[in-house]
Design a protein around this motif. Sequence first.
Motif, PDB file in Angstrom:
ATOM      1  N   ILE A 153       4.527  -5.686   6.143  1.00 56.86           N
ATOM      2  CA  ILE A 153       3.223  -5.896   6.805  1.00 56.86           C
ATOM      3  C   ILE A 153       2.275  -4.754   6.398  1.00 56.86           C
ATOM      4  O   ILE A 153       1.117  -4.985   6.020  1.00 56.86           O
ATOM      5  CB  ILE A 153       3.391  -5.949   8.342  1.00 56.86           C
ATOM      6  N   ARG A 154       2.805  -3.534   6.439  1.00 60.29           N
ATOM      7  CA  ARG A 154       1.978  -2.357   6.078  1.00 60.29           C
ATOM      8  C   ARG A 154       1.482  -2.456   4.634  1.00 60.29           C
ATOM      9  O   ARG A 154       0.323  -2.242   4.328  1.00 60.29           O
ATOM     10  CB  ARG A 154       2.829  -1.078   6.230  1.00 60.29           C
ATOM     11  N   ARG A 155       2.406  -2.790   3.737  1.00 55.08           N
ATOM     12  CA  ARG A 155       2.089  -2.888   2.309  1.00 55.08           C
ATOM     13  C   ARG A 155       1.026  -3.971   2.072  1.00 55.08           C
ATOM     14  O   ARG A 155       0.092  -3.792   1.289  1.00 55.08           O
ATOM     15  CB  ARG A 155       3.387  -3.210   1.551  1.00 55.08           C
ATOM     16  N   THR A 156       1.166  -5.086   2.768  1.00 51.63           N
ATOM     17  CA  THR A 156       0.199  -6.181   2.603  1.00 51.63           C
ATOM     18  C   THR A 156      -1.166  -5.742   3.106  1.00 51.63           C
ATOM     19  O   THR A 156      -2.194  -6.018   2.474  1.00 51.63           O
ATOM     20  CB  THR A 156       0.684  -7.442   3.347  1.00 51.63           C
ATOM     21  N   GLU A 185      -0.024  -2.304  14.812  1.00 55.06           N
ATOM     22  CA  GLU A 185      -0.183  -0.978  14.179  1.00 55.06           C
ATOM     23  C   GLU A 185       0.037  -1.080  12.678  1.00 55.06           C
ATOM     24  O   GLU A 185      -0.631  -0.426  11.891  1.00 55.06           O
ATOM     25  CB  GLU A 185       0.835   0.017  14.762  1.00 55.06           C
ATOM     26  N   ALA A 186       1.005  -1.921  12.269  1.00 48.54           N
ATOM     27  CA  ALA A 186       1.327  -2.050  10.843  1.00 48.54           C
ATOM     28  C   ALA A 186       0.235  -2.790  10.073  1.00 48.54           C
ATOM     29  O   ALA A 186       0.141  -2.654   8.854  1.00 48.54           O
ATOM     30  CB  ALA A 186       2.665  -2.762  10.676  1.00 48.54           C
ATOM     31  N   GLY A 187      -0.584  -3.604  10.779  1.00 52.85           N
ATOM     32  CA  GLY A 187      -1.688  -4.251  10.063  1.00 52.85           C
ATOM     33  C   GLY A 187      -1.869  -5.729  10.314  1.00 52.85           C
ATOM     34  O   GLY A 187      -2.780  -6.339   9.757  1.00 52.85           O
ATOM     35  N   ASP A 220      -6.763   2.061  17.118  1.00 48.65           N
ATOM     36  CA  ASP A 220      -6.782   3.356  16.427  1.00 48.65           C
ATOM     37  C   ASP A 220      -6.092   3.303  15.066  1.00 48.65           C
ATOM     38  O   ASP A 220      -5.938   4.330  14.414  1.00 48.65           O
ATOM     39  CB  ASP A 220      -6.070   4.420  17.287  1.00 48.65           C
ATOM     40  N   ALA A 221      -5.636   2.130  14.658  1.00 45.65           N
ATOM     41  CA  ALA A 221      -4.920   2.038  13.374  1.00 45.65           C
ATOM     42  C   ALA A 221      -5.890   2.262  12.216  1.00 45.65           C
ATOM     43  O   ALA A 221      -7.061   1.862  12.303  1.00 45.65           O
ATOM     44  CB  ALA A 221      -4.266   0.668  13.251  1.00 45.65           C
TER      45      ALA A 221
END
Length: 227
Positions: A153-156, A185-187, A220-221
């Motif tokens: 998820i973060r990478r995407t 938070e991860a996106g 806040d992400a």
Amino acid sequence: MAQINPSILSADFARLAQEAEAVRGSDWLHVDVMDNHFVPNLTLGIPVVESLSRATDIPLDCHLMIEDPDRWAPQYVEAGAGSVTFHVEAAAAPVRLAREIRAKGARASMALKPGTPIEPYEDLLPELDMLLIMTVEPGFGGQAFLDIMLPKIRRTRELIAKHDLELWLQVDGGVSASTIERCAEAGADVFVAGSAVYGAEDPAQAVAGLRSLAESASADAWWACAH
Ligand SMILES: O=C(CO)[C@@H](O)[C@H](O)COP(=O)(O)O
Ligand SMILES: [Fe+2]
């Protein structure tokens, strides 16, 4: 703005119109189409999507867990879906299919099973309105969230930012009050929830609760601030 899409897989299939009414205020209604080939389960198809689209004002987010989406996905747009998600593992020509879905007037979305990486599809992202990262193996509701999907998820989200795309990032599977904040938070910004919504005493209140958790977690992400 976080979107919550209740999955009717966890609803009562004999009362779909009332079950849609029970989640009034939701952004989309998530409709899981399974063909017993791409996944080992069978749910519903085009006639039910047609009826449901007439029975509710909530737009339908159809998640096709079927073989040969190149043939069937455009027919779900004609049946009334506002967004159609096909699995990249099943699509013969994903770019052509995404373009066809858009040309017919729906949002085009592509899903990745847990074992499918995002990196080979970076160049394809501009063709899409949404990317779905499965956080369980597709096929059944009520499974445990796979937290090993968080790096994907973060990478995407990083790729979406890198290319400055208006692409929604959806997560589906095991999303609940105890997992939604980590996804946000991860996106992720679109959250499918089946058992967490329809298993609750008050489904509409469950949607509101999930939305508020996701919104405070993403406030806040880095990715929400940069957007
Ligand atoms: O696509 C799927 C399952 O394959 C999902 O949309 C499920 O319906 C989600 O259910 P929960 O994990 O939220 O109970
Ligand atoms: Fe789904």
